[in-house]
Scaffold this active site. Structure first.
Site, PDB file in Angstrom:
ATOM      1  N   PRO A 155      83.196 104.832  -5.009  1.00  0.00           N
ATOM      2  CA  PRO A 155      84.664 104.772  -4.985  1.00  0.00           C
ATOM      3  C   PRO A 155      85.281 103.919  -6.094  1.00  0.00           C
ATOM      4  O   PRO A 155      86.364 104.252  -6.599  1.00  0.00           O
ATOM      5  CB  PRO A 155      84.964 104.172  -3.607  1.00  0.00           C
ATOM      6  CG  PRO A 155      83.774 104.517  -2.780  1.00  0.00           C
ATOM      7  CD  PRO A 155      82.606 104.455  -3.714  1.00  0.00           C
ATOM      8  N   CYS A 215      83.276  97.379   2.116  1.00  0.00           N
ATOM      9  CA  CYS A 215      84.424  98.123   2.639  1.00  0.00           C
ATOM     10  C   CYS A 215      84.272  99.630   2.458  1.00  0.00           C
ATOM     11  O   CYS A 215      84.489 100.394   3.387  1.00  0.00           O
ATOM     12  CB  CYS A 215      85.703  97.638   1.964  1.00  0.00           C
ATOM     13  SG  CYS A 215      86.058  95.888   2.259  1.00  0.00           S
ATOM     14  N   HIS A 216      83.878 100.059   1.249  1.00  0.00           N
ATOM     15  CA  HIS A 216      83.790 101.490   0.977  1.00  0.00           C
ATOM     16  C   HIS A 216      82.517 101.884   0.248  1.00  0.00           C
ATOM     17  O   HIS A 216      82.390 103.017  -0.196  1.00  0.00           O
ATOM     18  CB  HIS A 216      85.016 101.947   0.174  1.00  0.00           C
ATOM     19  CG  HIS A 216      86.312 101.704   0.886  1.00  0.00           C
ATOM     20  ND1 HIS A 216      87.079 100.585   0.659  1.00  0.00           N
ATOM     21  CD2 HIS A 216      86.945 102.416   1.860  1.00  0.00           C
ATOM     22  CE1 HIS A 216      88.143 100.626   1.444  1.00  0.00           C
ATOM     23  NE2 HIS A 216      88.087 101.707   2.181  1.00  0.00           N
ATOM     24  N   GLY A 217      81.583 100.937   0.097  1.00  0.00           N
ATOM     25  CA  GLY A 217      80.256 101.292  -0.379  1.00  0.00           C
ATOM     26  C   GLY A 217      80.042 101.311  -1.882  1.00  0.00           C
ATOM     27  O   GLY A 217      79.024 101.834  -2.337  1.00  0.00           O
TER      28      GLY A 217
END
Length: 214
Positions: free
Chosen positions: A185, A169-171
């Site tokens: 994140p 989703c955000h790495g």
């Protein structure tokens, strides 16, 4: 965001955005595109646990999982409190790879409070080095990371990457101890639930440890 704590003296800086109770994070199932990663994500079997009734399990009763048939290098998933719990039987090579990650993960000793019980505050974040037991929910926004249990090359990944867990989703990237890499994140390592081994070492009871019961 995960940050390096190595320059902080005896105290540990805690992200003020962390929830007071990490167990309240939701298991969000998402269909996120994974880009720039060479190799195939590991297919992880979801196994039924030797558990109480559904009602008791939802209330937080401990669940028991048979680990005697997990091959080295493979992982199973069981459900506890409605969350996926990953049990990974790590190989000697995977354990050696974890040692190489100490300088690149944000919290190598799991010093931050809330996600790691005292018994798992070690390099391998476990009671026994060969077995990792973590809740498979990213500490960023509650997505479920994808396991990569073999070395992987790809854009945006550490080089070389010995394998671990990638949140599409955000790495956010976690190593095979569930430790988040620096400057990602996710604010913290993957959560380690309370658990114990049976006397014969063939079963794990998730939701109970030496000092507390779920």
């Amino acid at each position: 965001m995960s940050q390096d704590n190595s320059s902080i003296g005896g105290s540990v800086a805690v992200d003020p955005n962390l929830p007071p109770d990490p167990s309240r994070r939701r298991w969000v199932t998402t269909a996120c595109a994974v880009g720039g990663v060479a190799g195939v994500a590991t297919a992880v079997p979801f196994v039924g646990s030797f558990a109480p009734s559904e009602k008791a399990r939802a209330a937080g009763a401990p669940v028991e999982a048979d680990i005697s048939n997990i091959p080295a290098g493979q992982m199973i998933t069981v459900e506890w409190r409605g969350k996926p719990v990953w049990i990974l039987h790590r190989t000697a090579a995977q354990l050696e790879g974890i040692k190489k990650d100490n300088s690149v993960v944000a919290d190598p000793d799991s010093a931050r409070p809330g996600f790691t019980p005292a018994f798992a505050k070690n390099e391998f974040r476990s009671r026994k080095p060969e077995y990792l037991v973590v809740i498979g929910i990213c500490t960023h926004l509650g997505c479920s990371p994808t396991p990569h249990l073999a070395p992987v090359d790809g854009a945006g990944l550490p080089s070389p990457w010995e394998g671990g867990f990638l949140c599409p989703c955000h790495g956010s990237i976690f190593d095979l101890s569930g430790r988040v890499y620096k400057n990602k994140p996710a604010p913290d390592n993957l959560e380690v639930p309370p658990y114990t081994f049976s006397a014969d070492g063939k079963r794990i009871t998730i939701g109970a440890d030496d000092t507390s019961k779920a």
